[in-house]
Design an enzyme around this catalytic site. Structure first.
Site, PDB file in Angstrom:
ATOM      1  N   ASP A  48      40.907 103.972  43.457  1.00  0.00           N
ATOM      2  CA  ASP A  48      41.640 103.550  44.647  1.00  0.00           C
ATOM      3  C   ASP A  48      43.126 103.388  44.334  1.00  0.00           C
ATOM      4  OD1 ASP A  48      42.025 102.358  47.322  1.00  0.00           O
ATOM      5  OD2 ASP A  48      42.283 100.494  46.218  1.00  0.00           O
ATOM      6  N   GLU A  64      36.676 107.878  45.457  1.00  0.00           N
ATOM      7  CA  GLU A  64      37.603 107.066  44.663  1.00  0.00           C
ATOM      8  C   GLU A  64      37.075 106.885  43.239  1.00  0.00           C
ATOM      9  OE1 GLU A  64      39.732 104.297  48.075  1.00  0.00           O
ATOM     10  OE2 GLU A  64      37.888 103.583  47.140  1.00  0.00           O
TER      11      GLU A  64
END
Length: 210
Positions: free
Chosen positions: A29, A101
């Protein structure tokens, strides 16, 4: 991958046990946000900070990540527990976004930031080709806050009225009160953020009719 175990963990949802992709998701992320921010910072040298922030948010939001995950057929590779398999977890935006992610985090650990940049810009290529900072609208919460600030009114207050449903399909009810309206405005959404955006949108619609 040099380390196949990293790839395996990146594709493993928490429903399958403790050895899952949540930590890799956290890392990915941050890396994704940085790479996208770096790209649009360099490409749109005339854009102000607010435009860049909205543009980045539109590119790293859950729905966009899930869309890209489907484009690269990541939904066919996710390893899920039996409960998530039965409920169609591989179709859920949140699981798809989190897995993408995690994959980015795994690529970074397996290689370096340059490989991550190459991978991210490759899978985002078609999406980056059509973006325009000028066309990215502010979200309803931001619009409402600016509306109130321009009239020297206090910022809106959001409260959770109710939370129901399962962890797979939650529903949040959010209320919002502003000085310009006597009544309390309420809206629902599948997350607190979505419910807050919905209630802000309702308030803006009411204000625009006054």
């Amino acid at each position: 991958f040099n380390n196949k175990n990293l790839l395996n963990i990146a594709l493993t949802h928490r429903s399958l046990g403790n050895k899952n992709n949540e930590r890799l998701e956290y890392l990915g992320d941050a890396i994704l946000g940085f790479i996208i921010a770096e790209y649009i910072y360099n490409k749109y040298s005339a854009s102000a900070e607010g435009e860049l922030t909205r543009l980045r948010a539109s590119l790293v939001k859950k729905e966009k990540l899930a869309e890209i995950a489907r484009e690269i057929s990541l939904d066919k590779e996710i390893k899920l527990g039996s409960g998530e398999l039965k409920s169609g977890g591989f179709r859920r935006d949140s699981i798809l976004a989190n897995t993408l992610e995690a994959l980015i985090g795994a690529i970074y650990l397996d290689s370096n930031i340059d490989e991550c940049r190459f991978f991210i810009l490759n899978i985002y290529q078609e999406h980056l080709a059509i973006i325009d900072p000028k066309n990215i609208k502010k979200d309803p919460k931001s619009q409402l806050q600016e509306y109130l600030q321009s009239r020297k009114k206090p910022t809106p207050v959001y409260n959770v009225v109710n939370e129901e449903g399962s962890s797979h399909s939650p529903e949040f009810t959010i209320s919002c009160k502003i000085d310009l309206l006597d009544e309390l405005i309420i809206a629902t959404g599948t997350s607190k953020q979505k419910a807050e955006q919905s209630v802000a949108k309702k308030i803006l619609q009411i204000l625009n009719t006054k």
